[in-house]
Design a protein around this motif. Structure first.
Motif, PDB file in Angstrom:
ATOM      1  N   GLN A 140       0.724  -1.191   0.163  1.00 29.14           N
ATOM      2  CA  GLN A 140       0.001  -0.072  -0.058  1.00 29.14           C
ATOM      3  C   GLN A 140       0.959   1.537  -0.018  1.00 29.14           C
ATOM      4  O   GLN A 140       0.538   2.282  -0.829  1.00 29.14           O
ATOM      5  N   GLN A 149       0.845   3.884  -2.949  1.00 29.83           N
ATOM      6  CA  GLN A 149       0.425   5.359  -2.573  1.00 29.83           C
ATOM      7  C   GLN A 149       1.785   6.339  -3.060  1.00 29.83           C
ATOM      8  O   GLN A 149       1.379   7.218  -3.661  1.00 29.83           O
ATOM      9  N   GLU A 197       1.698   6.875  -7.016  1.00 30.63           N
ATOM     10  CA  GLU A 197       0.548   7.270  -7.389  1.00 30.63           C
ATOM     11  C   GLU A 197       0.849   9.115  -7.041  1.00 30.63           C
ATOM     12  O   GLU A 197       0.619   9.865  -7.823  1.00 30.63           O
ATOM     13  N   GLU A 209      -9.378   2.562   3.252  1.00 30.36           N
ATOM     14  CA  GLU A 209      -8.198   2.766   2.056  1.00 30.36           C
ATOM     15  C   GLU A 209      -8.951   2.970   0.861  1.00 30.36           C
ATOM     16  O   GLU A 209      -8.780   3.561   0.034  1.00 30.36           O
ATOM     17  N   GLU A 219      -8.843   5.861  -1.578  1.00 30.33           N
ATOM     18  CA  GLU A 219      -8.343   5.572  -3.095  1.00 30.33           C
ATOM     19  C   GLU A 219      -9.066   6.118  -4.211  1.00 30.33           C
ATOM     20  O   GLU A 219      -8.836   6.817  -5.110  1.00 30.33           O
TER      21      GLU A 219
END
Length: 1012
Positions: free
Chosen positions: A320, A324, A327, A595, A599
């Motif tokens: 994760q 993150q 991104e 989460e 997202e």
């Protein structure tokens, strides 16, 4: 009393003052009215007795002050004394009494409390306040106080000054002594009367004594015959009793064997029950061991799955985080790309605008027309902008709210991550708690077994206690019998001894028979005591062992409740950890949902919807900031056209700049696009993310299987306890079998002992049956002997009492003569002390002393008064006068009645008249002469040495000649006093004294100045 030093602080009109009397013999205290002359002298009386003219105690304190203190030092009985009295306003005071020692220091004699100290001072001075002011202190306005007293009170004052109270005390003592002699005489008279009555009984008591002696002889003869018969029956009874005692011992032993057999059987039953339980457990040893191995296998699997779960969670978290980061970096590059593309569009647009400006540079007219047109367009766009601005502000607010909701969700996610970590830490402690709980279960089981064993020990101890109490009672009974036998043997050892039972003389054969019987009986009792004491000691030792075991078990069982409480707490912790594991799964699900929401931005749906509607509304307004800016630019360009050459030059310069800027932006955009492509395909972060995904897939972790293993392990926890019980059973079984063998051996021995005991009981029973039972006959004879002894005792008691009465009566007869003589002595003593009571009373010596002292007082008063009045007045003291009824003409001289008094008759050239008829000056001279004579008389007598005389303001009523006479009188008696103080405000009077104490009233209170 000789004054030495007086210090005043906040007393009446004095704030702070001190007067030294050293060297002052005859002095005058002078000053204006109200200056504080009398207050100075009242300071002495307040210090000594706490008395002054103030109505209440606080009135002695100066106005505005909170406390008062007077310190008075004087000589008395050859000693230097100091009295300090103080007081706080609205509070209690203090009083100190001190005497100076040979070293010059003051030693305190102060008692506990003001009253006790005041009593000590009065006792030391031998004078109280009332006596002082009626003799040595002629207070202002009180000079006639002695004269105005009633005759009886006046006589009492004179008696107090002469210390006649000591005769009153002697009178009281004589009166009490006379009462004692009278009481003793009355008691002795009653005793003599009683003695006469008692002496009349001597003949009757003598006859009764002779009759009782005849009856005693008859009873003693009958008693000898009955005792011989009783002894023959008792010999047979003792033989029977000996066999019965042996039978009792055997029967008791048989009962104890039966109890022991019962106890052995009970113990065997308990041990066999334990053996069967252990056997059933040992039979399942393979089954329990297999299940325990399976339990251990599950524990190992759970440990492996726990480690996989930790690795799985860590990998997911890392995946994760990498996603993150990827991104976030992509978004940053895209934002940078967007800004560069927007800037490139602006550059292109600027080139177009500049080209337009340059194209229309030659056509000024056309440019002006276009300027008007674009100005109208700008006005329209300004109107649209005013409508769009509130919508844009609302859009900013909505975006802020959405961002805050995103922050809340992120905070919730962080909180869930923290809780997840905390639960994992507690879950890791689970196995340690399980091990501790297993150990506590084992300890509690052991304590429960010890508690059962302790109950058995307690039951055995109670049985031993009953046996000890019974044996102790038997021994005490035997010891009483031994004491009685020893007393009989001591009596029998004496030559010509009488029978200890019937008290008759014994011949040699009979004496030997009784002695042998008593010794045999004593030996038998000794044997019984020895046997009982041996058995008693055995039971005591066994009971002490049982008590020691019981106490040891008590100490071991003391912590059982604590262990159970610990087990409960550990079980509660395990249950809470199980609940935490369920919470952990819920937290994981909730965390995944959050989460996902972050997202996909599916949070704050209402705000998102409102923002979308607002964007549509903005789009419908057809307002474009870019168009607005282009229109304004066109206007500006057309304005530049108005400047002609300057504007065209500026456009050419900007055209060149925009070309260079366009080329730079195109290069930057190409580089950013290449970086975005590289980040999504071949960057380190992308490679690391794909590696983490492969690790998760390769781990092969199954959450459902993990839960199944955990549930199975929880369900099989009881097998661990069974396995521990199995191990304990394997260790306990050999010891249990050994104890069963020992008890079986004891049971066989007990059976053999019971058989022997039964045979012995049957044999003793046969012996007892051969001996006749004479108990009824013995009881009858003993009852008859007891009655005979009672009759003898009663008669002996009667004769002893009669003999004692006769002896006492003869003694009373002898004492009667001496008591009669003592009675006469008591009466004589009573008569003497009655006479002494009258002699020491007020009408006795006291009256005689006053009668003797009054002529001297009268002569001294007239001597002073003659100087003051130029022989015009004469004083006479009358101590008796006739009663009112005796003054009639009919009453004879012999029948007249007189009463005690102390009347003062004043005579002059015209005869005698009452004191009230004299003028102020004359009355003062009379009062003053009597008071001075009284003070002089007291100073001559050693009883109360008043060496100070105070005359306060008594000269105001005198003329010049009277004042001179007063001064002459004072000088005449000055040698008899150590200090004479006079108080006046008259100038002509104070000039007659060499030493003056002047008192002045100032703003700081009264002030003192001594002038010599």
């Amino acid at each position: 009393m000789i004054p030495l030093q007086l210090s005043l602080k906040n007393f009446l009109s004095y704030s702070e003052a001190s007067l030294d009397f050293t060297g002052l013999h005859t002095a005058c205290i002078c000053g204006a009215n109200g200056a504080g002359k009398s207050s100075l002298l009242e300071g002495i009386t307040w210090a000594i007795w706490g008395e002054c003219r103030a109505v209440s105690e606080d009135d002695a304190i100066s106005n505005g002050a909170m406390d008062v203190r007077v310190d008075f030092t004087f000589m008395m009985h050859g000693e230097t004394c100091r009295i300090i009295r103080s007081r706080q306003r609205d509070s209690t005071g203090g009083l100190e009494f001190q005497i100076q020692t040979s070293g010059g220091q003051f030693r305190t004699l102060t008692q506990k409390g003001i009253r006790s100290t005041q009593a000590l001072i009065d006792d030391y001075l031998k004078i109280d306040y009332d006596t002082f002011i009626n003799s040595a202190y002629l207070r202002q306005g009180k000079a006639d106080e002695f004269m105005l007293k009633k005759p009886t009170d006046r006589k009492q004052i004179l008696a107090d000054l002469l210390k006649l109270d000591r005769y009153e005390q002697l009178a009281d003592r004589a009166k009490d002594t006379a009462k004692q002699f009278k009481l003793q005489a009355e008691v002795l008279t009653e005793n003599l009367a009683e003695a006469e009555v008692q002496l009349a009984q001597i003949d009757g008591i003598t006859q009764q004594r002779d009759e009782v002696k005849v009856e005693i002889d008859r009873l003693q003869q009958l008693q000898v015959i009955e005792e011989q018969e009783l002894e023959s029956f008792k010999t047979i009874a003792r033989q029977r009793e000996t066999w019965q005692q042996q039978l009792g011992w055997e029967q008791k032993r048989d009962r104890e064997l039966i109890q022991a057999a019962t106890q052995i059987q009970a113990d065997l039953q308990l041990l066999n029950t334990d053996k069967n339980r252990l056997d059933s457990l040992l039979i399942r040893s393979d089954e329990i061991s297999g299940a325990y191995q399976a339990y251990l296998s599950l524990q190992q699997q759970l440990a492996v799955l726990d480690r996989q779960f930790d690795t799985y969670q860590q990998s997911q978290i890392k995946q994760q985080q990498l996603q993150q980061q990827l991104e976030r970096q992509t978004q940053e590059l895209q934002l940078t790309l967007g800004r560069s593309q927007a800037e490139l569009a602006l550059v292109i647009q600027q080139q177009q605008e500049l080209a337009t400006t340059l194209a229309t540079a030659g056509d000024v007219t056309k440019a002006i027309a276009q300027l008007q047109s674009f100005r109208q367009r700008v006005t329209e766009l300004d109107r649209l902008q005013a409508e769009v601005l509130p919508l844009q502000q609302e859009r900013v607010i909505l975006i802020g709210k959405i961002d805050r909701e995103a922050a809340k969700i992120q905070a919730k996610l962080n909180e869930l991550i923290l809780r997840e970590q905390q639960i994992k830490v507690k879950t890791n402690e689970r196995q340690q708690l399980i091990d501790r709980l297993t150990l506590l279960d084992t300890q509690i089981t052991e304590l429960d077994n010890k508690k059962v064993y302790q109950k058995r020990i307690e039951e055995k101890g109670l049985v031993k206690k009953e046996n000890i109490q019974r044996l102790d009672a038997d021994v005490r009974n035997y010891q009483k019998q031994l004491v009685e036998l020893d007393r009989k043997l001591e009596l029998l050892e004496v030559p010509d001894a009488s029978c200890p039972v019937c008290e008759q003389p014994l011949d040699e054969n009979h004496r030997e028979h009784v002695l042998t019987s008593a010794k045999s009986e004593r030996e038998n009792i000794d044997r019984q005591i020895s046997a009982s004491q041996e058995e008693y000691s055995l039971y005591v030792r066994e009971r002490e062992d049982l008590i020691a075991q019981y106490k040891q078990l008590n100490r071991e069982l003391a912590g059982s409740e604590n262990l159970r409480e610990q087990r409960g707490k550990l079980q509660a912790q395990l249950d809470s950890i199980a609940e935490l594991q369920v919470n952990l799964e819920e937290i994981a699900i909730e965390k995944s949902q959050i989460e996902l929401a972050i997202e996909s931005r599916i949070y704050a749906r209402e705000l998102q919807t409102e923002l979308a509607g607002l964007l549509i509304q903005l789009e419908e307004t057809n307002y474009s900031e870019q168009s607005h800016a282009l229109a304004r630019g066109e206007v500006d360009k057309l304005r530049w056209a108005e400047a002609k050459q300057e504007r065209i030059k500026e456009a050419e310069r900007k055209q060149q700049q925009s070309i260079e800027r366009k080329e730079r932006l195109e290069i930057e955009i190409a580089a950013i696009e290449e970086n975005i492509n590289l980040l999504q395909t071949n960057s380190d972060m992308k490679i690391e993310l794909e590696a983490v995904i492969k690790e998760i897939e390769a781990l092969g972790y199954d959450r459902n299987y993990h839960n199944q293993v955990t549930t199975s392990l929880r369900e099989s926890q009881s097998i661990q306890l069974q396995y521990q019980e199995l191990q304990q059973a394997q260790q306990t079984q050999p010891q249990l079998l050994d104890r069963i063998k020992i008890l079986e051996t004891n049971e066989r021995q007990n059976t053999e002992d019971r058989q022997r005991s039964t045979i012995e009981i049957d044999r003793i029973s046969l012996e007892i049956a051969k001996i006749p039972d004479n108990d009824v006959r013995i009881m009858a004879i003993e009852h008859q002997l007891a009655e005979r002894r009672q009759q003898l005792d009663n008669n002996l008691s009667i004769i002893g009492s009669l003999e004692q009465q006769l002896t006492q009566l003869h003694q009373i007869k002898e004492q009667l003569r001496s008591q009669q003589q003592q009675l006469e002595a008591y009466k004589q003593q009573q008569k003497i002390y009655d006479e002494l009571t009258k002699a020491f009373g007020k009408n006795g010596i006291q009256a005689l002393v006053i009668e003797n002292i009054l002529p001297q007082l009268e002569a001294e008063s007239n001597q002073i008064l003659s100087k003051l009045s130029n022989n015009q007045f004469h004083v006479q003291f009358i101590t008796q006068k006739a009663t009112k009824g005796s003054r009639t003409k009919k009453a004879s001289v012999k029948s007249a009645k007189y009463i005690d008094t102390l009347d003062i008759v004043i005579g002059d050239a015209n005869g005698t008249r009452s004191y009230e008829t004299y003028s102020g000056g004359e009355a003062f001279r009379i009062n003053f002469s009597i008071r001075l004579a009284l003070a002089k008389l007291l100073s001559q007598r050693a009883g109360t040495p008043l060496q100070m005389l105070i005359v306060d303001e008594g000269f105001g009523t005198q003329d010049r000649e009277g004042c001179d006479r007063l001064i002459a009188a004072i000088n005449a008696i000055s040698a008899d006093f150590a200090c004479i103080l006079t108080v006046t405000h008259m100038p002509q009077f104070r000039e007659a004294f060499q030493t003056r104490i002047e008192v002045q009233k100032t703003s700081k209170g009264s002030q003192i100045q001594v002038i010599t």
